[in-house]
Design an enzyme around this catalytic site. Sequence first.
Site, PDB file in Angstrom:
ATOM      1  N   THR A 137      39.516  46.168  30.027  1.00 57.81           N
ATOM      2  CA  THR A 137      40.916  46.554  29.884  1.00 57.81           C
ATOM      3  C   THR A 137      41.145  48.035  30.182  1.00 57.81           C
ATOM      4  OG1 THR A 137      40.461  46.706  27.528  1.00 57.81           O
ATOM      5  CG2 THR A 137      41.658  44.775  28.283  1.00 57.81           C
ATOM      6  N   GLY A 138      40.087  48.759  30.516  1.00 55.12           N
ATOM      7  CA  GLY A 138      40.280  50.141  30.943  1.00 55.12           C
ATOM      8  C   GLY A 138      39.943  51.190  29.900  1.00 55.12           C
TER       9      GLY A 138
ATOM     10  N   HIS B 297      45.395  12.970  36.104  1.00 53.64           N
ATOM     11  CA  HIS B 297      45.107  13.811  34.941  1.00 53.64           C
ATOM     12  C   HIS B 297      45.935  15.110  35.004  1.00 53.64           C
ATOM     13  CE1 HIS B 297      42.187  15.504  31.862  1.00 53.64           C
ATOM     14  NE2 HIS B 297      42.726  16.618  32.341  1.00 53.64           N
ATOM     15  N   GLU B 298      45.865  15.783  36.138  1.00 49.41           N
ATOM     16  CA  GLU B 298      46.597  17.045  36.256  1.00 49.41           C
ATOM     17  C   GLU B 298      48.112  16.814  36.251  1.00 49.41           C
ATOM     18  OE1 GLU B 298      45.159  19.789  35.746  1.00 49.41           O
ATOM     19  OE2 GLU B 298      43.132  18.989  35.887  1.00 49.41           O
TER      20      GLU B 298
ATOM     21  N   ASP C 150      39.960  19.791  27.202  1.00 48.10           N
ATOM     22  CA  ASP C 150      41.314  19.692  26.660  1.00 48.10           C
ATOM     23  C   ASP C 150      41.268  19.343  25.176  1.00 48.10           C
ATOM     24  OD1 ASP C 150      42.346  20.101  29.201  1.00 48.10           O
ATOM     25  OD2 ASP C 150      42.419  17.951  29.654  1.00 48.10           O
TER      26      ASP C 150
HETATM   27  P1  ADP Z   1      36.411  48.666  29.655  1.00 44.33           P
HETATM   28  O1  ADP Z   1      35.725  49.963  29.453  1.00 44.33           O
HETATM   29  O2  ADP Z   1      37.615  48.478  28.789  1.00 44.33           O
HETATM   30  O3  ADP Z   1      35.513  47.477  29.596  1.00 44.33           O
HETATM   31  P2  ADP Z   1      36.745  49.713  32.261  1.00 44.33           P
HETATM   32  O4  ADP Z   1      37.462  50.952  31.972  1.00 44.33           O
HETATM   33  O5  ADP Z   1      35.283  49.841  32.495  1.00 44.33           O
HETATM   34  O6  ADP Z   1      36.987  48.640  31.133  1.00 44.33           O
HETATM   35  O7  ADP Z   1      37.453  48.993  33.484  1.00 44.33           O
HETATM   36  C1  ADP Z   1      36.749  48.429  34.549  1.00 44.33           C
HETATM   37  C2  ADP Z   1      37.507  48.560  35.830  1.00 44.33           C
HETATM   38  O8  ADP Z   1      38.704  47.795  35.802  1.00 44.33           O
HETATM   39  C3  ADP Z   1      37.958  49.977  36.092  1.00 44.33           C
HETATM   40  O9  ADP Z   1      36.979  50.693  36.742  1.00 44.33           O
HETATM   41  C4  ADP Z   1      39.186  49.772  36.946  1.00 44.33           C
HETATM   42  O10 ADP Z   1      38.841  49.583  38.279  1.00 44.33           O
HETATM   43  C5  ADP Z   1      39.756  48.482  36.433  1.00 44.33           C
HETATM   44  N1  ADP Z   1      40.818  48.730  35.438  1.00 44.33           N
HETATM   45  C6  ADP Z   1      40.805  48.350  34.144  1.00 44.33           C
HETATM   46  N2  ADP Z   1      41.949  48.708  33.544  1.00 44.33           N
HETATM   47  C7  ADP Z   1      42.690  49.354  34.451  1.00 44.33           C
HETATM   48  C8  ADP Z   1      43.985  49.979  34.431  1.00 44.33           C
HETATM   49  N3  ADP Z   1      44.730  50.003  33.323  1.00 44.33           N
HETATM   50  N4  ADP Z   1      44.424  50.539  35.565  1.00 44.33           N
HETATM   51  C9  ADP Z   1      43.692  50.515  36.684  1.00 44.33           C
HETATM   52  N5  ADP Z   1      42.479  49.952  36.767  1.00 44.33           N
HETATM   53  C10 ADP Z   1      41.970  49.360  35.681  1.00 44.33           C
HETATM   54 ZN    ZN Z   2      42.874  18.530  31.533  1.00 45.60          ZN
END
Ligand code: ADP
Ligand code: ZN
Length: 611
Positions: free
Chosen positions: A211-212, A429-430, A506
């Site tokens: 998540t960055g 199914h789908e 499911d």
């Molecule tokens: P975490 O440390 O939370 O596991 P990272 O910071 O290592 O995640 O993120 C991995 C990659 O994902 C980054 O190098 C980037 O390329 C991409 N990424 C994740 N979040 C963002 C964001 N908010 N904006 C741009 N790129 C992101």
């Molecule tokens: Zn299913």
Amino acid sequence: MKKVNGNGRGLIIYGALLLLGVLIYFYVSSMYRNEDTSYTNDRLEDDLKENRVYAVNILQNQEIPTGTVEVLFKDGTRKVYYTPDVKVTEKLIQNGNDEVSFHMLDVKRPSVLEKFLPYLIMGILFAVLIGILLAQMSGGGGGGNSKILSFGKSRARKIEETNIKFDDVAGLVEEKEELVEIVDFLSDPAKYINLGARIPKGIILVGPPGTGKTLLAKAVAGEAGVPFFSISGSDFVEMFVGVGAARVRDLFQDAKKNSPCIVFIDEIDAVGRRRGSGLGGGHDEREQTLNQLLVEMDGFDENSGIIVLAATNRVDILDPAILRPGRFDRKISVNRPDVKGREDILKVHIKNKPIGDDVDLHKIARTTAGFSGADLENLVNEAAIAAAKDNRKFINSSDIEKSFVKVGIGTEKRSRVVPEKERKITAYHEAGHAILFHELSEVESVHSVSIIPNGVGAAGYTMPLPENDNIFNTKKKMLQHIMVDFGGRIAEELIFEDVTTGASQDIKQATATARDMVIKYGFSEKVGPINYETEDEEVFLGRDLGHARAFGENVATTIDEEVKSIIEYCYSEAKKVIEANMDVLHKCAELLLEKEKIDGEEFDALFSKND
Ligand code: ADP
Ligand code: ZN
Ligand code: MG
């Protein structure tokens, strides 16, 4: 590490190294010092006359007049001598004794390098030893920048100048806002110190992987223009006792010398778990490392210009001591991006990539609910690879679609030949899932339906289109999600009068939702609003083994009954909805069999024609 080895033991090691060096020197040099300076052509003449010589070899090389002569005696001894005039030697042998074997041997004289090799080895050894000793002296009690013997430091620690800026981190608006003051403090600590303002020492970033969090920490250092020291908790896990703690100590020592700076501890949960939670118990390496970290956190002043950032995706398993005031007393949660955030992240990652006009970032963002920033980055990258494979100069929407399936669900595998019967079952199914998505009020509408196997077990998928990102789930919505889960199984039952194992996922999901409703959210009247969750993780970690199930048989039975009644209700409700739409079910399945994949509009059209 240095402290562990101590100075006494260190000196013994250096002594041994020195001795080894001297021995190597004498051995190597002896190989080039075997000529006998007292031996001459005259003495050879005598030895030949007295029949002592077995063989003579003239070792020749480019500089023949000054050759080397090797004389082998009958008694097994050997002499080597230099003579300024090999011709004389030659004559001596020819006139002397026929029995003496004589050879002109072409040998290479030792080259300049070979001659100097022993001196070179000596020199290098001395330089290394002196270097070590100097580093040891200047390093004093433990700091030092000696890279030679710092086994305790080099691996898990990195220093970086990052040029990542907040602009490179898309979305995460509130998270960045919270960090702006940290950046400001690091750029000008005096401003805050003079006002007596207290800046947090430690901030913990909490959120799912990708998540960055790392990106954000680097951006703080990049924005403030300060060094970024990083270390990862997982690096400590398989280390020798004492090394982790020593590394933490070294890390903070370096940070103090380079303040203002950022110290980033990634995956802090690897060292920061609740102490004493391991089943093996006791003082293990992790615990020592954690203790050292806490000591260091307490050891520096609030305004010393060091900000410690840490990242984890499991704040719940952290030792509470970590989160105490004066340590990591501020928490920033870094969440998966919402629709807008996803679009912004996509924009960041397509910046340097040529994109075709048919690529609609907004639409991609809407279909990638639950994707993390890292997933989106991966998506764009896979699309670029797909475009390159096709020898195209830009990425088009079909590249994105291909990689969407790859990243989000698995690899799109058209190659496996799916038996017709299996395709038909999957199509119904789908279609069953899709009809429920369409007909129920609280669930999302359909983005796409596919019967292309993904290569990791799923025969097809129905992907909903997220309208917005809700924080709360409602009881009604959860019930409808369970109904959707059963759509596949019900369609199979209605059409084929038999069921397959294809619905296991499911059923698992429906059961989990129903259970959560009962034991977590208090949606069941009989059970009441009481949390009966068992902390699965903690049981494995050995913490509070007795708490694994804090309720009796009666409650357990009631929970099971309530889960069952929710499931039964949802199943019959879902069946009614599908039975009312049998014509759509058939049409949808037929269309799927024909096209393999249909989008939301095509699917919705099946209903309107019907009205
Ligand atoms: P975490 O440390 O939370 O596991 P990272 O910071 O290592 O995640 O993120 C991995 C990659 O994902 C980054 O190098 C980037 O390329 C991409 N990424 C994740 N979040 C963002 C964001 N908010 N904006 C741009 N790129 C992101
Ligand atoms: Zn299913
Ligand atoms: Mg990371």
